[in-house]
Scaffold this motif. Structure first.
Motif, short mmCIF file in Angstrom:
data_model
loop_
_atom_site.label_atom_id
_atom_site.label_comp_id
_atom_site.label_asym_id
_atom_site.label_seq_id
_atom_site.Cartn_x
_atom_site.Cartn_y
_atom_site.Cartn_z
N LEU A 121 4.43 16.77 4.90
CA LEU A 121 4.14 15.73 3.94
C LEU A 121 4.60 14.40 4.52
O LEU A 121 5.76 14.24 4.89
N ILE A 122 3.67 13.44 4.62
CA ILE A 122 3.99 12.12 5.15
C ILE A 122 3.72 11.10 4.05
O ILE A 122 2.63 11.07 3.50
N MET A 123 4.74 10.31 3.73
CA MET A 123 4.59 9.26 2.72
C MET A 123 4.93 7.93 3.37
O MET A 123 5.92 7.82 4.09
N ARG A 124 4.09 6.95 3.09
CA ARG A 124 4.32 5.62 3.65
C ARG A 124 4.10 4.59 2.56
O ARG A 124 3.06 4.57 1.91
N VAL A 125 5.10 3.74 2.39
CA VAL A 125 5.02 2.65 1.42
C VAL A 125 5.20 1.35 2.20
O VAL A 125 6.11 1.21 3.00
N SER A 131 0.85 -1.18 0.00
CA SER A 131 0.00 0.00 0.00
C SER A 131 0.88 1.24 0.00
O SER A 131 2.04 1.19 0.38
N TRP A 132 0.30 2.32 -0.42
CA TRP A 132 1.04 3.57 -0.52
C TRP A 132 0.12 4.68 -0.06
O TRP A 132 -0.98 4.84 -0.57
N MET A 183 12.82 -3.76 -5.76
CA MET A 183 11.76 -2.78 -5.53
C MET A 183 12.22 -1.61 -4.67
O MET A 183 11.82 -0.47 -4.90
N ASP A 184 13.06 -1.87 -3.69
CA ASP A 184 13.46 -0.82 -2.76
C ASP A 184 14.19 0.32 -3.48
O ASP A 184 13.80 1.48 -3.33
N PRO A 185 15.23 0.06 -4.27
CA PRO A 185 15.88 1.16 -5.00
C PRO A 185 14.95 1.82 -6.01
O PRO A 185 14.99 3.04 -6.20
N ALA A 186 14.10 1.03 -6.66
CA ALA A 186 13.17 1.59 -7.64
C ALA A 186 12.19 2.54 -6.96
O ALA A 186 11.90 3.63 -7.47
N ALA A 187 11.69 2.17 -5.80
CA ALA A 187 10.77 3.03 -5.05
C ALA A 187 11.48 4.32 -4.63
O ALA A 187 10.91 5.41 -4.70
N PHE A 188 12.75 4.21 -4.20
CA PHE A 188 13.51 5.39 -3.81
C PHE A 188 13.67 6.35 -4.98
O PHE A 188 13.43 7.56 -4.83
N ILE A 189 14.02 5.84 -6.14
CA ILE A 189 14.20 6.69 -7.33
C ILE A 189 12.89 7.37 -7.70
O ILE A 189 12.85 8.58 -7.97
N LEU A 216 10.24 7.98 -5.73
CA LEU A 216 9.86 8.94 -4.70
C LEU A 216 10.70 10.21 -4.78
O LEU A 216 10.20 11.32 -4.62
N ARG A 217 11.99 10.05 -5.04
CA ARG A 217 12.87 11.23 -5.16
C ARG A 217 12.42 12.12 -6.31
O ARG A 217 12.33 13.34 -6.18
N LYS A 218 12.09 11.51 -7.44
CA LYS A 218 11.63 12.29 -8.59
C LYS A 218 10.33 13.02 -8.26
O LYS A 218 10.16 14.19 -8.60
N GLN A 219 9.43 12.34 -7.57
CA GLN A 219 8.16 12.97 -7.18
C GLN A 219 8.40 14.12 -6.22
O GLN A 219 7.76 15.17 -6.31
N MET A 220 9.30 13.95 -5.26
CA MET A 220 9.58 15.01 -4.28
C MET A 220 10.22 16.23 -4.96
O MET A 220 9.89 17.37 -4.63
#
Length: 70
Positions: free
Chosen positions: A16-20, A1-2, A37-43, A45-49
């Motif tokens: 801003l609170i984000m939880r994955v 969930s996100w 998945m972990d590095p992909a999620a980081f990349i 999220l960074r782009k979104q931020m």
């Protein structure tokens, strides 16, 4: 969930609170999946931020009529 939540702090500040969260079986396949998945999620999220920061500063600049320092 996100989950993405904007929580008001003061009249002009917001947190801003984000939880994955995910459920991965701890077998060989699950460990590989998690490792990918972990590095992909980081990349992602960074782009979104960075995009959120750009949009917020653009809005602030329009509202206050002055450029915001990078």
């Amino acid at each position: 969930s996100w989950a993405i939540v904007l929580e008001p702090i003061e009249h002009n500040k917001t947190r801003l609170i984000m939880r994955v969260r995910g459920d991965v079986e701890m077998n060989a396949k699950g460990i590989v999946l998690y490792a990918l998945m972990d590095p992909a999620a980081f990349i992602m999220l960074r782009k979104q931020m960075l995009n959120l920061k750009r949009l917020a500063e653009k809005t602030r600049e329009k509202r206050e009529g002055m450029p915001v320092a990078a």
